[in-house]
Design a protein around this motif. Structure first.
Motif, PDB file in Angstrom:
ATOM      1  N   PRO A   1       0.788  -1.223   0.000  1.00 10.20           N
ATOM      2  CA  PRO A   1       0.000   0.000   0.000  1.00 10.20           C
ATOM      3  C   PRO A   1       0.821   1.275   0.000  1.00 10.20           C
ATOM      4  CG  PRO A   1       0.080  -0.918   2.198  1.00 10.20           C
ATOM      5  CD  PRO A   1       0.839  -1.855   1.314  1.00 10.20           C
ATOM      6  N   THR A   2       2.088   1.176   0.299  1.00  9.65           N
ATOM      7  CA  THR A   2       2.806   2.413   0.578  1.00  9.65           C
ATOM      8  C   THR A   2       3.705   2.876  -0.560  1.00  9.65           C
ATOM      9  OG1 THR A   2       4.660   1.269   1.537  1.00  9.65           O
ATOM     10  CG2 THR A   2       2.874   1.869   3.012  1.00  9.65           C
TER      11      THR A   2
ATOM     12  N   LYS B   1       4.151   4.594  -3.486  1.00  6.93           N
ATOM     13  CA  LYS B   1       3.488   5.525  -4.386  1.00  6.93           C
ATOM     14  C   LYS B   1       4.308   6.807  -4.421  1.00  6.93           C
ATOM     15  CE  LYS B   1       0.446   7.078  -0.702  1.00  6.93           C
ATOM     16  NZ  LYS B   1       0.840   6.100   0.319  1.00  6.93           N
TER      17      LYS B   1
ATOM     18  N   SER C   1       4.673  13.382   1.587  1.00  5.28           N
ATOM     19  CA  SER C   1       3.551  13.512   2.516  1.00  5.28           C
ATOM     20  C   SER C   1       2.955  14.900   2.388  1.00  5.28           C
ATOM     21  CB  SER C   1       4.036  13.296   3.939  1.00  5.28           C
ATOM     22  OG  SER C   1       4.908  14.322   4.318  1.00  5.28           O
ATOM     23  N   ASP C   2       1.665  14.962   2.590  1.00  5.98           N
ATOM     24  CA  ASP C   2       1.023  16.267   2.571  1.00  5.98           C
ATOM     25  C   ASP C   2       0.367  16.497   3.927  1.00  5.98           C
ATOM     26  OD1 ASP C   2      -0.882  14.367   2.395  1.00  5.98           O
ATOM     27  OD2 ASP C   2      -2.027  15.317   0.811  1.00  5.98           O
TER      28      ASP C   2
ATOM     29  N   TRP D   1      -2.539  13.910  10.010  1.00  2.58           N
ATOM     30  CA  TRP D   1      -3.245  13.306   8.900  1.00  2.58           C
ATOM     31  C   TRP D   1      -2.520  13.400   7.576  1.00  2.58           C
ATOM     32  CZ3 TRP D   1      -8.226  11.032   9.104  1.00  2.58           C
ATOM     33  CH2 TRP D   1      -8.722  10.933  10.406  1.00  2.58           C
ATOM     34  N   GLY D   2      -1.234  13.693   7.580  1.00  2.00           N
ATOM     35  CA  GLY D   2      -0.474  13.705   6.340  1.00  2.00           C
ATOM     36  C   GLY D   2      -0.594  12.374   5.632  1.00  2.00           C
ATOM     37  N   ASN D   3      -0.789  12.404   4.340  1.00  2.17           N
ATOM     38  CA  ASN D   3      -0.896  11.195   3.504  1.00  2.17           C
ATOM     39  C   ASN D   3      -2.247  10.498   3.602  1.00  2.17           C
ATOM     40  OD1 ASN D   3       1.227  10.870   1.829  1.00  2.17           O
ATOM     41  ND2 ASN D   3       2.514   9.840   3.334  1.00  2.17           N
ATOM     42  N   TYR D   4      -3.087  10.929   4.536  1.00  4.29           N
ATOM     43  CA  TYR D   4      -4.324  10.178   4.738  1.00  4.29           C
ATOM     44  C   TYR D   4      -5.195  10.169   3.502  1.00  4.29           C
ATOM     45  CZ  TYR D   4      -8.717   8.639   6.675  1.00  4.29           C
ATOM     46  OH  TYR D   4      -9.864   7.945   6.915  1.00  4.29           O
ATOM     47  N   GLY D   5      -5.265  11.315   2.822  1.00  2.58           N
ATOM     48  CA  GLY D   5      -6.079  11.382   1.613  1.00  2.58           C
ATOM     49  C   GLY D   5      -5.620  10.373   0.585  1.00  2.58           C
TER      50      GLY D   5
ATOM     51  N   ALA E   1      -3.996   7.608   1.207  1.00  4.44           N
ATOM     52  CA  ALA E   1      -4.301   6.256   1.681  1.00  4.44           C
ATOM     53  C   ALA E   1      -5.743   5.890   1.363  1.00  4.44           C
ATOM     54  CB  ALA E   1      -4.067   6.177   3.199  1.00  4.44           C
ATOM     55  N   MET E   2      -6.638   6.801   1.596  1.00  2.85           N
ATOM     56  CA  MET E   2      -8.038   6.531   1.325  1.00  2.85           C
ATOM     57  C   MET E   2      -8.284   6.364  -0.174  1.00  2.85           C
ATOM     58  SD  MET E   2      -9.395   6.215   4.199  1.00  2.85           S
ATOM     59  CE  MET E   2     -11.139   6.164   3.815  1.00  2.85           C
TER      60      MET E   2
ATOM     61  N   LYS F   1      -7.224   2.952  -1.153  1.00  4.09           N
ATOM     62  CA  LYS F   1      -8.115   1.940  -0.609  1.00  4.09           C
ATOM     63  C   LYS F   1      -9.416   1.872  -1.409  1.00  4.09           C
ATOM     64  CE  LYS F   1     -10.012   0.268   3.671  1.00  4.09           C
ATOM     65  NZ  LYS F   1     -10.764   0.708   4.814  1.00  4.09           N
ATOM     66  N   LYS F   2      -9.906   3.008  -1.794  1.00  2.00           N
ATOM     67  CA  LYS F   2     -11.184   3.017  -2.515  1.00  2.00           C
ATOM     68  C   LYS F   2     -10.989   2.649  -3.962  1.00  2.00           C
ATOM     69  CE  LYS F   2     -13.696   6.071   0.547  1.00  2.00           C
ATOM     70  NZ  LYS F   2     -14.265   7.391   0.775  1.00  2.00           N
TER      71      LYS F   2
ATOM     72  N   TRP G   1      -4.758   2.207   8.367  1.00  2.00           N
ATOM     73  CA  TRP G   1      -3.614   3.124   8.350  1.00  2.00           C
ATOM     74  C   TRP G   1      -3.270   3.479   9.780  1.00  2.00           C
ATOM     75  CZ3 TRP G   1      -2.990   8.123  10.168  1.00  2.00           C
ATOM     76  CH2 TRP G   1      -2.129   9.006   9.496  1.00  2.00           C
TER      77      TRP G   1
ATOM     78  N   GLU H   1      -1.313   0.277   6.292  1.00  2.00           N
ATOM     79  CA  GLU H   1      -0.322   1.280   5.912  1.00  2.00           C
ATOM     80  C   GLU H   1       0.226   1.955   7.170  1.00  2.00           C
ATOM     81  OE1 GLU H   1      -1.662   4.044   3.004  1.00  2.00           O
ATOM     82  OE2 GLU H   1       0.273   5.054   2.897  1.00  2.00           O
TER      83      GLU H   1
ATOM     84  N   SER I   1       5.536   4.590   5.006  1.00  2.00           N
ATOM     85  CA  SER I   1       4.979   4.999   3.717  1.00  2.00           C
ATOM     86  C   SER I   1       5.640   6.274   3.203  1.00  2.00           C
ATOM     87  CB  SER I   1       3.471   5.219   3.878  1.00  2.00           C
ATOM     88  OG  SER I   1       2.922   5.775   2.731  1.00  2.00           O
TER      89      SER I   1
ATOM     90  N   GLN J   1      11.283   6.336  -3.559  1.00  2.00           N
ATOM     91  CA  GLN J   1      10.830   6.137  -4.927  1.00  2.00           C
ATOM     92  C   GLN J   1      10.914   7.429  -5.735  1.00  2.00           C
ATOM     93  OE1 GLN J   1       6.722   4.806  -5.668  1.00  2.00           O
ATOM     94  NE2 GLN J   1       7.656   3.128  -6.790  1.00  2.00           N
TER      95      GLN J   1
END
Lengths: 56, 325
Positions: A31-32, A34, A38-39, A45-49, A51-52, A55-56, B144, B184, B189, B196
């Motif tokens: 999953p990681t 990419k 990080s944002d 909550w950095g990267n959370y968007g 991650a979602m 997932k979707k 996560w 995650e 990550s 990368q």
């Protein structure tokens, strides 16, 4: 590029191999891996968007 | 917080027509009660500009809260530090452990099929138990996990100062994740993403960095920027970090003049020094303002324990575990 960045680049083949093999041997998509940094808030909550989104 | 504050904030956001992520956190946002929370949230209902996330210890999540989260597309983050033994610092008002109530809240989320993520604080007791920690989160059902190593910030004076143990923690955690990557991990990550990026970018350029202002709004409408942990902090020379008030001005007007704010200027100086001095800069991008200030008393400072614990040792651990030469 500094020494640390060069070291990481020099080991690109090994890095690719470690994760290519992993992908072949597992039904789970890593999953990681990419692109993009990080944002947002690193401690929150950095990267959370992203991650979602994956997932979707 | 009064609804007048969120009403004004919504008005400013809609006028600006900008996408905004609203993160309801700090203290326990659900302690306001669902009725009051709905009043605070009312001006944002149905807005195409707003993404909502809430960070909670989950102890009072019930069916009504779950229905509210689902109806309004809230992303939910739960604060839990691992198995029961890792949660001794999470207690209720009477000092009782909150662990079982957190699990009950999580079960409610699952019952309502609400995805959730976790933010966990790791202290000295957890540093040598990464495998147990990872197994716990895999079984918990989150997608996560963000790991915050305990740090000296504002009201919290405890911190982790042991590079070797921190490095071993990240090495063990990376190994666990690598063998079974079903969730995650934010820190892993981020680091792998940087690896990368370094490998794949023909023209890797760290000058593309932009300061993330990350505005935080207090109960009374006061605005601070850079780090939520600065909210409520005492620093008379920086006006206690307050750069404006939602009731008096648009948060976007505050943003336009932010480069003139003394502590933002000082932090920017520190970031530039980080860029000049630190090999890890293109990964960490200059660190966190709150850590610089609370650890050193100086926003222009460079390396902090947060840098070492949550950025540098993460990178080092992955390099070690992947056997880079």
């Amino acid at each position: 590029m500094n020494n640390l960045e060069q070291k990481i680049r020099k080991n690109k083949p090994l890095f690719d191999q470690q994760f290519e093999n992993k992908n072949k041997s597992s039904s789970v998509n890593l999953p990681t891996i990419k692109t993009g940094f990080s944002d947002g808030w690193d401690k929150g909550w950095g990267n959370y968007g992203k991650a979602m989104a994956i997932k979707k | 917080m009064l609804p007048a504050i969120t009403n004004k904030l919504a008005q400013d956001i809609f006028q600006e027509e900008r996408d905004v992520k609203l993160l309801w956190h700090a203290g326990e946002p659900m302690a306001s009660g669902l009725k009051h929370f709905k009043e605070l949230y009312a001006p944002f209902v149905g807005s195409k500009y707003i993404t909502n996330v809430i960070q909670t210890n989950a102890t009072i999540i019930d069916d009504s809260w779950c229905e509210f989260f689902k109806k309004n597309d809230f992303y939910v983050g739960v604060s839990i530090d691992g198995p029961e033994w890792a949660n001794s610092n999470r207690v209720g008002r009477k000092g009782q452990t909150a662990y079982n109530d957190i699990l009950k809240g999580i079960q409610k989320l699952k019952d309502h099929e609400i995805d959730f993520v976790v933010i966990a604080v790791v202290d000295f007791n957890t540093l040598d138990r990464a495998e147990e920690l990872y197994s716990f989160f895999c079984e918990l059902g989150c997608s996560w996990v963000g790991i915050n190593l305990e740090e000296n910030e504002c009201v919290n004076q405890r911190e982790i100062c042991d590079d070797d143990r921190v490095l071993r923690f990240w090495e063990e955690l990376f190994d666990c994740w690598y063998k079974n990557p079903i969730i995650e991990l934010r820190e892993i990550s981020s680091a792998l993403s940087w690896f990368q990026e370094l490998n794949d970018s023909k023209h890797f350029n760290i000058d593309e960095y932009h300061l993330d202002l990350l505005a935080s709004v207090a109960y009374n409408g006061d605005i601070v920027v850079l780090s939520p942990e600065l909210l409520g902090g005492k620093a008379p020379m920086y006006n206690n970090f307050i750069v404006g008030n939602v009731a008096a001005e648009s948060i976007f007007d505050v943003e336009k003049n932010i480069q003139e704010v003394a502590y933002v200027k000082d932090f920017s100086k520190g970031v530039l020094t980080c860029k000049a001095e630190c090999e890890y800069f293109s990964f960490c991008r200059g660190g966190q303002a709150s850590n610089k200030f609370y650890e050193t008393g100086d926003f222009t400072s460079t390396e902090t324990k947060y840098c070492r614990n949550s950025k540098k040792r993460v990178v080092d651990a992955i390099i070690n575990q992947l056997n880079f030469q």
